[in-house]
Design a protein around this motif. Structure first.
Motif, PDB file in Angstrom:
ATOM      1  N   ARG A  49       0.840  -1.209   0.000  1.00  0.00           N
ATOM      2  CA  ARG A  49       0.000   0.000   0.000  1.00  0.00           C
ATOM      3  C   ARG A  49       0.867   1.248   0.000  1.00  0.00           C
ATOM      4  O   ARG A  49       0.634   2.193  -0.763  1.00  0.00           O
ATOM      5  CB  ARG A  49      -0.920  -0.001   1.232  1.00  0.00           C
ATOM      6  CG  ARG A  49      -1.765   1.261   1.341  1.00  0.00           C
ATOM      7  CD  ARG A  49      -2.056   1.657   2.767  1.00  0.00           C
ATOM      8  NE  ARG A  49      -0.833   1.955   3.526  1.00  0.00           N
ATOM      9  CZ  ARG A  49      -0.806   2.220   4.820  1.00  0.00           C
ATOM     10  NH1 ARG A  49      -1.922   2.199   5.521  1.00  0.00           N
ATOM     11  NH2 ARG A  49       0.335   2.495   5.430  1.00  0.00           N
ATOM     12  N   ASN A  50       1.885   1.261   0.848  1.00  0.00           N
ATOM     13  CA  ASN A  50       2.762   2.432   0.921  1.00  0.00           C
ATOM     14  C   ASN A  50       3.424   2.735  -0.415  1.00  0.00           C
ATOM     15  O   ASN A  50       3.725   3.879  -0.722  1.00  0.00           O
ATOM     16  CB  ASN A  50       3.868   2.214   1.965  1.00  0.00           C
ATOM     17  CG  ASN A  50       3.348   2.278   3.389  1.00  0.00           C
ATOM     18  OD1 ASN A  50       2.195   2.669   3.624  1.00  0.00           O
ATOM     19  ND2 ASN A  50       4.175   1.878   4.338  1.00  0.00           N
ATOM     20  N   ARG A  51       3.654   1.694  -1.195  1.00  0.00           N
ATOM     21  CA  ARG A  51       4.330   1.854  -2.488  1.00  0.00           C
ATOM     22  C   ARG A  51       3.350   2.049  -3.624  1.00  0.00           C
ATOM     23  O   ARG A  51       3.726   2.012  -4.789  1.00  0.00           O
ATOM     24  CB  ARG A  51       5.271   0.668  -2.723  1.00  0.00           C
ATOM     25  CG  ARG A  51       6.458   0.736  -1.756  1.00  0.00           C
ATOM     26  CD  ARG A  51       7.221  -0.563  -1.624  1.00  0.00           C
ATOM     27  NE  ARG A  51       8.007  -0.905  -2.806  1.00  0.00           N
ATOM     28  CZ  ARG A  51       9.049  -1.741  -2.783  1.00  0.00           C
ATOM     29  NH1 ARG A  51       9.434  -2.304  -1.636  1.00  0.00           N
ATOM     30  NH2 ARG A  51       9.699  -2.020  -3.891  1.00  0.00           N
ATOM     31  N   GLY A  52       2.083   2.245  -3.278  1.00  0.00           N
ATOM     32  CA  GLY A  52       1.105   2.662  -4.289  1.00  0.00           C
ATOM     33  C   GLY A  52       0.223   1.573  -4.847  1.00  0.00           C
ATOM     34  O   GLY A  52      -0.590   1.832  -5.732  1.00  0.00           O
ATOM     35  N   ALA A  53       0.353   0.334  -4.343  1.00  0.00           N
ATOM     36  CA  ALA A  53      -0.464  -0.769  -4.881  1.00  0.00           C
ATOM     37  C   ALA A  53      -1.899  -0.673  -4.390  1.00  0.00           C
ATOM     38  O   ALA A  53      -2.176  -0.101  -3.337  1.00  0.00           O
ATOM     39  CB  ALA A  53       0.128  -2.113  -4.465  1.00  0.00           C
ATOM     40  N   GLU A  54      -2.792  -1.279  -5.176  1.00  0.00           N
ATOM     41  CA  GLU A  54      -4.153  -1.538  -4.709  1.00  0.00           C
ATOM     42  C   GLU A  54      -4.099  -2.910  -4.039  1.00  0.00           C
ATOM     43  O   GLU A  54      -3.773  -3.904  -4.688  1.00  0.00           O
ATOM     44  CB  GLU A  54      -5.110  -1.540  -5.903  1.00  0.00           C
ATOM     45  CG  GLU A  54      -6.543  -1.783  -5.529  1.00  0.00           C
ATOM     46  CD  GLU A  54      -7.452  -1.903  -6.761  1.00  0.00           C
ATOM     47  OE1 GLU A  54      -7.125  -1.337  -7.830  1.00  0.00           O
ATOM     48  OE2 GLU A  54      -8.470  -2.580  -6.625  1.00  0.00           O
ATOM     49  N   VAL A  55      -4.379  -2.961  -2.757  1.00  0.00           N
ATOM     50  CA  VAL A  55      -4.134  -4.190  -1.992  1.00  0.00           C
ATOM     51  C   VAL A  55      -5.434  -4.815  -1.498  1.00  0.00           C
ATOM     52  O   VAL A  55      -6.286  -4.140  -0.936  1.00  0.00           O
ATOM     53  CB  VAL A  55      -3.207  -3.909  -0.786  1.00  0.00           C
ATOM     54  CG1 VAL A  55      -2.934  -5.200  -0.009  1.00  0.00           C
ATOM     55  CG2 VAL A  55      -1.899  -3.276  -1.240  1.00  0.00           C
TER      56      VAL A  55
END
Ligand code: CTP
Ligand code: CA
Length: 224
Positions: A49-55
């Motif tokens: 999440r911190n790296r921009g993914a949709e989790v």
């Protein structure tokens, strides 16, 4: 905000993470489960999440707070986890299976409390579906990452799982190591990739390890 400083190298990527134990009922009072705390899976979900993914985080029962901004799906049994994983897996880019899934469930769950009687008592268990194995069979373009929790023959067992389950990468976890495995905030693992690369990592925080795991996954992704 710390989040804004982070490298968003996972932006646009859909990541499915499973975490925690599964719980298999025996009767309304008792159950079979394992020592998984969910910390490793939740750390991966947070890092992604911190790296921009949709989790999407599919989780068995745990005591920890899921990261904000992550889609959380709570399950109890291995069968429920299987059903939810199969719903989401076809539409993700990356799936990381950190959950400790019960290999067996009770064949006949009692609706009433089982009373004690004889000096010995047997419960018949039947095998649950191997979720990761099924994912490996149906995967198309997804990167599939598993874990192997071992007490012995770590590399050999992990390599077998990597091959048998059609994985791209496996995190081999020797749970007899100090400050490693179930319930610790730290872990000591070896990362093994399908191409044979083996990375031996020192004991570190699960949250740091999560970012390293994501780095290796991205490397696979970029090579494709
Ligand atoms: N796994 C799964 N479904 C199961 C059992 C395991 O998806 N029914 C996944 C776990 O989430 C993990 C990997 O398979 O990513 C390896 O789990 P592990 O328990 O180490 O291996 P198993 O294949 O179950 O073999 P064994 O327990 O006999 O070592
Ligand atoms: Ca198992």
């Amino acid at each position: 905000d710390m989040l804004l400083c982070k490298n968003k190298d996972y932006a646009g990527k859909k990541v499915l993470v499973t975490a925690g134990p599964t719980v298999e009922d025996i009767d309304p009072v008792r159950f079979i489960s394992n020592h998984s705390s969910g910390k490793m899976g939740y750390s991966i979900a947070r890092a992604a999440r911190n790296r921009g993914a949709e989790v999407i985080l599919i989780t068995g029962p745990t005591d920890i707070m899921p990261p904000v901004g992550v889609k959380v799906i709570r399950v109890k049994t291995a069968q429920e986890m299987y059903d939810e994983v199969m719903k989401y897996f076809p539409n993700v880019d990356i799936a990381i299976k950190a959950a400790a899934v019960a290999d067996y469930r009770v064949e006949n769950v009692s609706n009433t409390k089982i009373k004690k009687s004889e000096d010995s008592f047997e419960i018949k268990l039947i095998k649950n579906k191997d979720i990761l194995l099924e994912m490996g069979k149906i995967k198309t373009n997804q990167i599939l990452v598993g874990f192997a929790a071992e007490t012995n023959d770590l590399i050999q067992n992990a390599k077998l799982k990597l091959a048998n389950k059609n994985l791209d990468m496996i995190i081999a976890n020797d749970i007899t190591q100090e400050n490693s495995g179930f319930n610790y905030d730290t872990n000591t693992v070896k990362i093994i990739k399908k191409d044979g690369q083996l990375v031996q990592l020192p004991n570190m925080l699960k949250q740091e390890l999560a970012d390293i795991i994501l780095n290796y996954i991205l490397e696979i992704k970029l090579k494709r």
